[in-house]
Design an enzyme around this catalytic site. Structure first.
Site, PDB file in Angstrom:
ATOM      1  N   ALA A 262       6.408  25.380 -10.020  1.00 30.41           N
ATOM      2  CA  ALA A 262       5.595  25.614 -11.223  1.00 30.41           C
ATOM      3  C   ALA A 262       4.968  26.992 -11.171  1.00 30.41           C
ATOM      4  CB  ALA A 262       4.492  24.556 -11.327  1.00 30.41           C
ATOM      5  N   GLU A 265       8.121  30.590 -11.073  1.00 27.01           N
ATOM      6  CA  GLU A 265       8.961  30.906 -12.227  1.00 27.01           C
ATOM      7  C   GLU A 265       8.108  31.376 -13.416  1.00 27.01           C
ATOM      8  OE1 GLU A 265      11.963  31.288 -12.628  1.00 27.01           O
ATOM      9  OE2 GLU A 265      12.593  30.771 -14.664  1.00 27.01           O
ATOM     10  N   SER A 267       5.066  32.767 -13.366  1.00 25.32           N
ATOM     11  CA  SER A 267       4.483  34.099 -13.159  1.00 25.32           C
ATOM     12  C   SER A 267       5.564  35.175 -13.218  1.00 25.32           C
ATOM     13  CB  SER A 267       3.769  34.173 -11.803  1.00 25.32           C
ATOM     14  OG  SER A 267       2.784  33.192 -11.748  1.00 25.32           O
ATOM     15  N   CYS A 373      -3.121  23.696 -16.071  1.00 26.89           N
ATOM     16  CA  CYS A 373      -2.570  24.414 -14.911  1.00 26.89           C
ATOM     17  C   CYS A 373      -3.579  24.602 -13.781  1.00 26.89           C
ATOM     18  CB  CYS A 373      -2.063  25.784 -15.357  1.00 26.89           C
ATOM     19  SG  CYS A 373      -1.328  26.700 -13.997  1.00 26.89           S
ATOM     20  N   GLU A 382      -2.471  37.549 -10.243  1.00 21.58           N
ATOM     21  CA  GLU A 382      -1.156  38.188 -10.032  1.00 21.58           C
ATOM     22  C   GLU A 382      -0.801  39.118 -11.174  1.00 21.58           C
ATOM     23  OE1 GLU A 382       2.255  35.609  -9.323  1.00 21.58           O
ATOM     24  OE2 GLU A 382       0.858  34.162  -8.511  1.00 21.58           O
TER      25      GLU A 382
HETATM   26  C1  HEM Z   1       1.671  32.579 -16.056  1.00 15.29           C
HETATM   27  C2  HEM Z   1       1.748  31.632 -15.212  1.00 15.29           C
HETATM   28  C3  HEM Z   1       1.617  30.157 -15.500  1.00 15.29           C
HETATM   29  C4  HEM Z   1       1.711  29.446 -16.669  1.00 15.29           C
HETATM   30  C5  HEM Z   1       1.949  29.988 -18.064  1.00 15.29           C
HETATM   31  C6  HEM Z   1       1.523  28.045 -16.332  1.00 15.29           C
HETATM   32  C7  HEM Z   1       1.523  27.009 -17.248  1.00 15.29           C
HETATM   33  C8  HEM Z   1       1.242  25.689 -16.942  1.00 15.29           C
HETATM   34  C9  HEM Z   1       1.092  24.632 -17.910  1.00 15.29           C
HETATM   35  C10 HEM Z   1       1.241  24.784 -19.409  1.00 15.29           C
HETATM   36  C11 HEM Z   1       0.803  23.480 -17.236  1.00 15.29           C
HETATM   37  C12 HEM Z   1       0.487  22.113 -17.837  1.00 15.29           C
HETATM   38  C13 HEM Z   1       1.655  21.166 -17.844  1.00 15.29           C
HETATM   39  C14 HEM Z   1       1.371  19.852 -18.552  1.00 15.29           C
HETATM   40  O1  HEM Z   1       0.388  19.709 -19.261  1.00 15.29           O
HETATM   41  O2  HEM Z   1       2.210  18.955 -18.406  1.00 15.29           O
HETATM   42  C15 HEM Z   1       0.796  23.812 -15.824  1.00 15.29           C
HETATM   43  C16 HEM Z   1       0.566  22.905 -14.805  1.00 15.29           C
HETATM   44  C17 HEM Z   1       0.661  23.223 -13.467  1.00 15.29           C
HETATM   45  N1  HEM Z   1       0.764  24.489 -12.929  1.00 15.29           N
HETATM   46 FE1  HEM Z   1       0.921  26.221 -13.953  1.00 15.29          FE
HETATM   47  N2  HEM Z   1       1.342  27.948 -14.983  1.00 15.29           N
HETATM   48  C18 HEM Z   1       1.374  29.203 -14.432  1.00 15.29           C
HETATM   49  C19 HEM Z   1       1.199  29.536 -13.105  1.00 15.29           C
HETATM   50  C20 HEM Z   1       1.003  28.649 -12.085  1.00 15.29           C
HETATM   51  C21 HEM Z   1       0.790  28.996 -10.699  1.00 15.29           C
HETATM   52  C22 HEM Z   1       0.708  30.423 -10.158  1.00 15.29           C
HETATM   53  C23 HEM Z   1       0.714  27.820  -9.996  1.00 15.29           C
HETATM   54  C24 HEM Z   1       0.497  27.553  -8.534  1.00 15.29           C
HETATM   55  C25 HEM Z   1       0.339  28.377  -7.618  1.00 15.29           C
HETATM   56  C26 HEM Z   1       0.862  26.730 -10.951  1.00 15.29           C
HETATM   57  C27 HEM Z   1       0.859  25.402 -10.632  1.00 15.29           C
HETATM   58  C28 HEM Z   1       0.796  24.367 -11.555  1.00 15.29           C
HETATM   59  C29 HEM Z   1       0.710  22.959 -11.183  1.00 15.29           C
HETATM   60  C30 HEM Z   1       0.722  22.402  -9.773  1.00 15.29           C
HETATM   61  C31 HEM Z   1       0.618  22.231 -12.390  1.00 15.29           C
HETATM   62  C32 HEM Z   1       0.496  20.722 -12.552  1.00 15.29           C
HETATM   63  C33 HEM Z   1      -0.952  20.346 -12.772  1.00 15.29           C
HETATM   64  C34 HEM Z   1      -1.173  18.883 -13.046  1.00 15.29           C
HETATM   65  O3  HEM Z   1      -0.262  18.180 -13.470  1.00 15.29           O
HETATM   66  O4  HEM Z   1      -2.307  18.432 -12.835  1.00 15.29           O
HETATM   67  N3  HEM Z   1       1.028  27.274 -12.203  1.00 15.29           N
HETATM   68  N4  HEM Z   1       1.044  25.162 -15.669  1.00 15.29           N
END
Ligand code: HEM
Length: 424
Positions: A262, A265, A267, A373, A382
Site C-alpha cells: 500500500a 506503489e 507514493s 490511510c 516523502e
Molecule cells: C500518496 C501516497 C498514498 C495514498 C494516496 C494512499 C491512499 C490510501 C487510501 C485511499 C487508503 C484507504 C483505503 C480504504 O479506505 O479502503 C489507504 C489505506 C492504507 N494505506 Fe495508504 N496511501 C498512501 C501512502 C501510504 C504509505 C506511505 C503507507 C505505509 C507506509 C500506506 C499504508 C496504508 C495502509 C496500511 C492502509 C490500510 C489502513 C486500514 O485499512 O486501516 N499508505 N491509503
C-alpha cells in the site's frame, strides 16, 4: 494491459486539465463499465462530473463481471466511508474487487485493509504508534539522506533515465524498507510484486506467487529480528506482538506485506505524476522554487487534484443504506470515488485548478473513516522531500521524449506512470 489513450497535457494557464465534459448517454439496459478511464492523467475520468450531478449513486459493472454502486459527491463519500453499516470484508460475496486475482487471494490472506472490526482494529492499533506525526517527523533526516543519495546516482548516470525506477520507485521503496528494516538492495523486486499483485488482469495464481515472494523475504527478516532485534518497525512488531502471542507469523507477514504494497506503489505514482505535472507547468514549479515553504500545501493540493487511489475504498453495504435519495441495498458492493469527491465543486471551487493557496483543503485522497490511510504522514514527508530536493538540485530537468510518449498505468489499483524518460 490496455494501450493507454493519448493523454491531454495540461494547459500553461491556470487549469491542470480541460473542464469536465458530459459523457455520452449511458446504455440504460447495462450499467456503465468501471473503472472509467482518465482522459487527462492529472484529473479524474471526465464522466465523474456527470455522475455527481445526474447520478450521484450509480450502478456499474466491474471487470470481474460483478455489479456494484459508485458514490461520487464529496459529502456522500465521507458519509459512506464513516458509516458503521458498511463492511470492508473481502470475503463477502459481492465485495467489489476490481480483479479476480485480488478477490480470491484477498479472501484467503485477508490483508487488514480488507477486514472489519474487531480484527481490523487489532492490526491498526499495532501499527498506529509507529505512524504518528511525531515519529514520522523524526524520519526527515533519514528520508533526506535517501533522496540525496538516489539523486546523486541518477545525476551520475548522465541521463537520459527512466524517472520511475531511477527516482520515484527508488525513493518510495527505500523509505518504506528503511522504516521496516527490510533490505532494499533489489528495488525492482518490490516493483514487480506490486505490478502483478495490483494488476486487474492478474490471475489468483499470479497474485499468490508474487505475494509469496514478498512474504518469503519478510519471513527471513522476521526470523533474523527474533535473534537480533534492531530499532526498526519489524523488530518492534516482533518484540511487542509476535513474542507476546498477539499475532501469528502469517498474520504478521500479511500486515507487513500490505503496508509495503500500500505504501510504495501509491507514493511512487504520486512522485512521478507530480514531477510530470510540474514539468508541464513551469509556473507552478517556479512558485515552489521561489517559496519552498509552500511545499506542504502544494503536496496536499497535488494529492487532491490527482487522487490516484480513487478506487481503493471498496466496501459492501451490510444493511440498506440511503445516500442522496437512493438506496444501496444490503449485501451490494459500493465504492466511494475519492477522485470524484475531491473534484466536487460544492466543496472545492474550480476543482480542476491547481492552487497551492487553496484554503480548507480537506480532501479525501487518503480515504476517510476507520480505514483512512495509516501512512499519510509518511507519504506527505516523502513527497515534500522528493519534490523539494528535485526542484532545487535539478532545475534543468525535462522530458526526454515528447509528452505523448509518456506511458501511463491505467490497469493498476492506483493510477500512475509506467515509464517517464527524463534528462537534464
Ligand atoms: C500518496 C501516497 C498514498 C495514498 C494516496 C494512499 C491512499 C490510501 C487510501 C485511499 C487508503 C484507504 C483505503 C480504504 O479506505 O479502503 C489507504 C489505506 C492504507 N494505506 Fe495508504 N496511501 C498512501 C501512502 C501510504 C504509505 C506511505 C503507507 C505505509 C507506509 C500506506 C499504508 C496504508 C495502509 C496500511 C492502509 C490500510 C489502513 C486500514 O485499512 O486501516 N499508505 N491509503
Amino acid at each position: 494491459m490496455n494501450p493507454p489513450a493519448p493523454p491531454s497535457p495540461p494547459t500553461a494557464a491556470s487549469e491542470a486539465a480541460e473542464p469536465a465534459r458530459a459523457a455520452p448517454e449511458a446504455d440504460a439496459a447495462r450499467p456503465q463499465g468501471f473503472p472509467m478511464r482518465r482522459g487527462c492523467p492529472f484529473s479524474p475520468p471526465e464522466e465523474y462530473a456527470r455522475l455527481r450531478t445526474e447520478e450521484p449513486v450509480a450502478r456499474v459493472t466491474l471487470p470481474t463481471g460483478r455489479e456494484a454502486w459508485v458514490v461520487s459527491r464529496y459529502e456522500d463519500v465521507r458519509e459512506l466511508l464513516a458509516d458503521p453499516r458498511i463492511s470492508a470484508d473481502i470475503r463477502r460475496p459481492n465485495f467489489p474487487a476490481l480483479g479476480e486475482g485480488e478477490q480470491e487471494v484477498g479472501a484467503r490472506l485477508r490483508p487488514f485493509i480488507r477486514t472489519d472490526a474487531p480484527e481490523h482494529t487489532r492490526y491498526r492499533r499495532m501499527l498506529l504508534p509507529e505512524f504518528t506525526v511525531r515519529r514520522i517527523r523524526a524520519m526527515r533526516p533519514a528520508v533526506q539522506a535517501i533522496v540525496d543519495g538516489l539523486l546523486d546516482s541518477m545525476l551520475a548516470s548522465g541521463g537520459p533515465v527512466d524517472f520511475v525506477p531511477a527516482y520515484a520507485n527508488a525513493v518510495s521503496t527505500s523509505v518504506i524498507c528503511e522504516l521496516l528494516g527490510i533490505p532494499k538492495e533489489n528495488l525492482e523486486f518490490f516493483r514487480d510484486v506490486t505490478r502483478v499483485s495490483g494488476s486487474r488482469s492478474s490471475t489468483a495464481e499470479q497474485v499468490a506467487e508474487a505475494l509469496g515472494g514478498l512474504f518469503a523475504l519478510i519471513s527471513g527478516r522476521v526470523e533474523r529480528r527474533q535473534e537480533e532485534p534492531g530499532d526498526d518497525l519489524l523488530s518492534k512488531l516482533v518484540a511487542g506482538h509476535l513474542r507476546t502471542g498477539n499475532v501469528t507469523v502469517p498474520e504478521l507477514l500479511s500486515t507487513v506485506g500490505i503496508t509495503i504494497n500500500a505504501g510504495r506503489e501509491t507514493s511512487t505514482n504520486m512522485i512521478a505524476l507530480s514531477t510530470l505535472l510540474l514539468l508541464q507547468r513551469p509556473d507552478l514549479a517556479e512558485e515552489l522554487r521561489a517559496d519552498p515553504s509552500l511545499m506542504p500545501a502544494a503536496v496536499d493540493e497535488l494529492l487532491r487534484v490527482m487522487s490516484i487511489a480513487d478506487s481503493i475504498p471498496l466496501r459492501v453495504a451490510a444493511r440498506d443504506i440511503e445516500i442522496s435519495g437512493a438506496v444501496v441495498p444490503a449485501d451490494d458492493g459500493v465504492i466511494g470515488l475519492l477522485a470524484a469527491a475531491n473534484h466536487d465543486p460544492e466543496q472545492f471551487p474550480e476543482p480542476e485548478r491547481v492552487d497551492f493557496h487553496r484554503p480548507e483543503n480537506h480532501h479525501v485522497a487518503f480515504g476517510y473513516g476507520v480505514h483512512q490511510c495509516i501512512g499519510q504522514h509518511l507519504a506527505r514527508l516523502e513527497l515534500e522531500v522528493a519534490l523539494e530536493t528535485l526542484l532545487r538540485r535539478v532545475p534543468t530537468l525535462r522530458l526526454a521524449v515528447p509528452y505523448e510518449e509518456v506511458e501511463f498505468k491505467h490497469d493498476s489499483a492506483t493510477f500512475g506512470i509506467e515509464r517517464l524518460p527524463v534528462t537534464w
